[in-house]
Design a protein around this motif. Structure first.
Motif, PDB file in Angstrom:
ATOM      1  N   GLY A 149       7.287 -10.613   7.793  1.00 39.31           N
ATOM      2  CA  GLY A 149       6.251  -9.682   8.235  1.00 39.31           C
ATOM      3  C   GLY A 149       6.159  -8.458   7.347  1.00 39.31           C
ATOM      4  N   LEU A 150       7.304  -7.946   6.930  1.00 42.01           N
ATOM      5  CA  LEU A 150       7.336  -6.782   6.040  1.00 42.01           C
ATOM      6  C   LEU A 150       6.694  -7.106   4.696  1.00 42.01           C
ATOM      7  CD1 LEU A 150       8.264  -3.898   5.461  1.00 42.01           C
ATOM      8  CD2 LEU A 150      10.466  -4.840   4.768  1.00 42.01           C
ATOM      9  N   ILE A 151       7.035  -8.259   4.140  1.00 42.95           N
ATOM     10  CA  ILE A 151       6.438  -8.672   2.864  1.00 42.95           C
ATOM     11  C   ILE A 151       4.924  -8.828   3.007  1.00 42.95           C
ATOM     12  CG2 ILE A 151       6.301 -10.561   1.196  1.00 42.95           C
ATOM     13  CD1 ILE A 151       9.342 -10.927   1.627  1.00 42.95           C
ATOM     14  N   ALA A 152       4.488  -9.474   4.085  1.00 44.11           N
ATOM     15  CA  ALA A 152       3.052  -9.668   4.310  1.00 44.11           C
ATOM     16  C   ALA A 152       2.336  -8.324   4.481  1.00 44.11           C
ATOM     17  CB  ALA A 152       2.825 -10.554   5.535  1.00 44.11           C
ATOM     18  N   ALA A 153       2.929  -7.428   5.250  1.00 41.72           N
ATOM     19  CA  ALA A 153       2.306  -6.117   5.477  1.00 41.72           C
ATOM     20  C   ALA A 153       2.226  -5.310   4.185  1.00 41.72           C
ATOM     21  CB  ALA A 153       3.089  -5.349   6.540  1.00 41.72           C
ATOM     22  N   LEU A 154       3.290  -5.351   3.377  1.00 39.01           N
ATOM     23  CA  LEU A 154       3.271  -4.604   2.117  1.00 39.01           C
ATOM     24  C   LEU A 154       2.268  -5.194   1.128  1.00 39.01           C
ATOM     25  CD1 LEU A 154       7.025  -3.737   1.600  1.00 39.01           C
ATOM     26  CD2 LEU A 154       5.158  -2.192   2.178  1.00 39.01           C
ATOM     27  N   TYR A 162      -1.118  -4.032   2.437  1.00 35.88           N
ATOM     28  CA  TYR A 162      -1.263  -2.609   2.153  1.00 35.88           C
ATOM     29  C   TYR A 162      -1.550  -2.380   0.666  1.00 35.88           C
ATOM     30  CZ  TYR A 162      -0.017   2.357   1.869  1.00 35.88           C
ATOM     31  OH  TYR A 162      -0.033   3.711   1.639  1.00 35.88           O
ATOM     32  N   GLY A 163      -0.781  -3.040  -0.196  1.00 33.25           N
ATOM     33  CA  GLY A 163      -0.994  -2.902  -1.639  1.00 33.25           C
ATOM     34  C   GLY A 163      -2.361  -3.400  -2.068  1.00 33.25           C
ATOM     35  N   PHE A 164      -2.803  -4.518  -1.495  1.00 35.97           N
ATOM     36  CA  PHE A 164      -4.128  -5.050  -1.823  1.00 35.97           C
ATOM     37  C   PHE A 164      -5.219  -4.073  -1.414  1.00 35.97           C
ATOM     38  CE2 PHE A 164      -7.966  -7.314  -0.519  1.00 35.97           C
ATOM     39  CZ  PHE A 164      -8.311  -7.909  -1.723  1.00 35.97           C
ATOM     40  N   ILE A 165      -5.110  -3.527  -0.215  1.00 34.49           N
ATOM     41  CA  ILE A 165      -6.128  -2.576   0.262  1.00 34.49           C
ATOM     42  C   ILE A 165      -6.170  -1.339  -0.633  1.00 34.49           C
ATOM     43  CG2 ILE A 165      -6.692  -1.007   2.159  1.00 34.49           C
ATOM     44  CD1 ILE A 165      -5.716  -3.247   4.062  1.00 34.49           C
ATOM     45  N   ILE A 166      -4.997  -0.810  -0.981  1.00 37.45           N
ATOM     46  CA  ILE A 166      -4.953   0.373  -1.847  1.00 37.45           C
ATOM     47  C   ILE A 166      -5.524   0.046  -3.224  1.00 37.45           C
ATOM     48  CG2 ILE A 166      -3.425   2.040  -2.984  1.00 37.45           C
ATOM     49  CD1 ILE A 166      -3.785   2.385   0.096  1.00 37.45           C
ATOM     50  N   ALA A 167      -5.113  -1.083  -3.797  1.00 31.95           N
ATOM     51  CA  ALA A 167      -5.589  -1.455  -5.132  1.00 31.95           C
ATOM     52  C   ALA A 167      -7.092  -1.746  -5.136  1.00 31.95           C
ATOM     53  CB  ALA A 167      -4.822  -2.669  -5.640  1.00 31.95           C
ATOM     54  N   ARG A 168      -7.604  -2.223  -4.037  1.00 27.56           N
ATOM     55  CA  ARG A 168      -9.022  -2.583  -3.963  1.00 27.56           C
ATOM     56  C   ARG A 168      -9.921  -1.372  -3.762  1.00 27.56           C
ATOM     57  NH1 ARG A 168     -13.634  -3.349  -4.309  1.00 27.56           N
ATOM     58  NH2 ARG A 168     -14.933  -4.852  -3.247  1.00 27.56           N
TER      59      ARG A 168
END
Length: 76
Positions: free
Chosen positions: A15-20, A23-29
């Motif tokens: 879950g932590l890996i999926a959430a990170l 989160y990273g995809f949203i920030i990068a996008r």
């Protein structure tokens, strides 16, 4: 201290890996479109803040993985 394995640890790590990743995809996008024209120093502050902000909920998440309770458990 727990003495037996629990399902919360492997599920929590996944879950932590999926959430990170999310989160990273949203920030990068979306972040470059919003702050791309800002001065470099301002972009640096935003990215540093966004890079550290995920740590705050991590504490409660790790406590849940170990104890099964969200956050600090009151003393009995």
């Amino acid at each position: 201290m727990r003495t037996e394995p629990t399902w919360r640890i492997p599920i929590g790590i996944l879950g932590l890996i999926a959430a990170l990743l999310l989160y990273g995809f949203i920030i990068a996008r979306y972040a470059p479109a919003i702050i791309g024209d800002w001065p470099t120093w301002a972009q640096t502050l935003v990215y540093l803040t966004l890079g550290v902000i995920w740590i705050r909920p991590l504490r409660n998440f790790l406590i849940w993985m170990e104890t099964g309770h969200w956050g600090v458990r009151p003393q009995d």
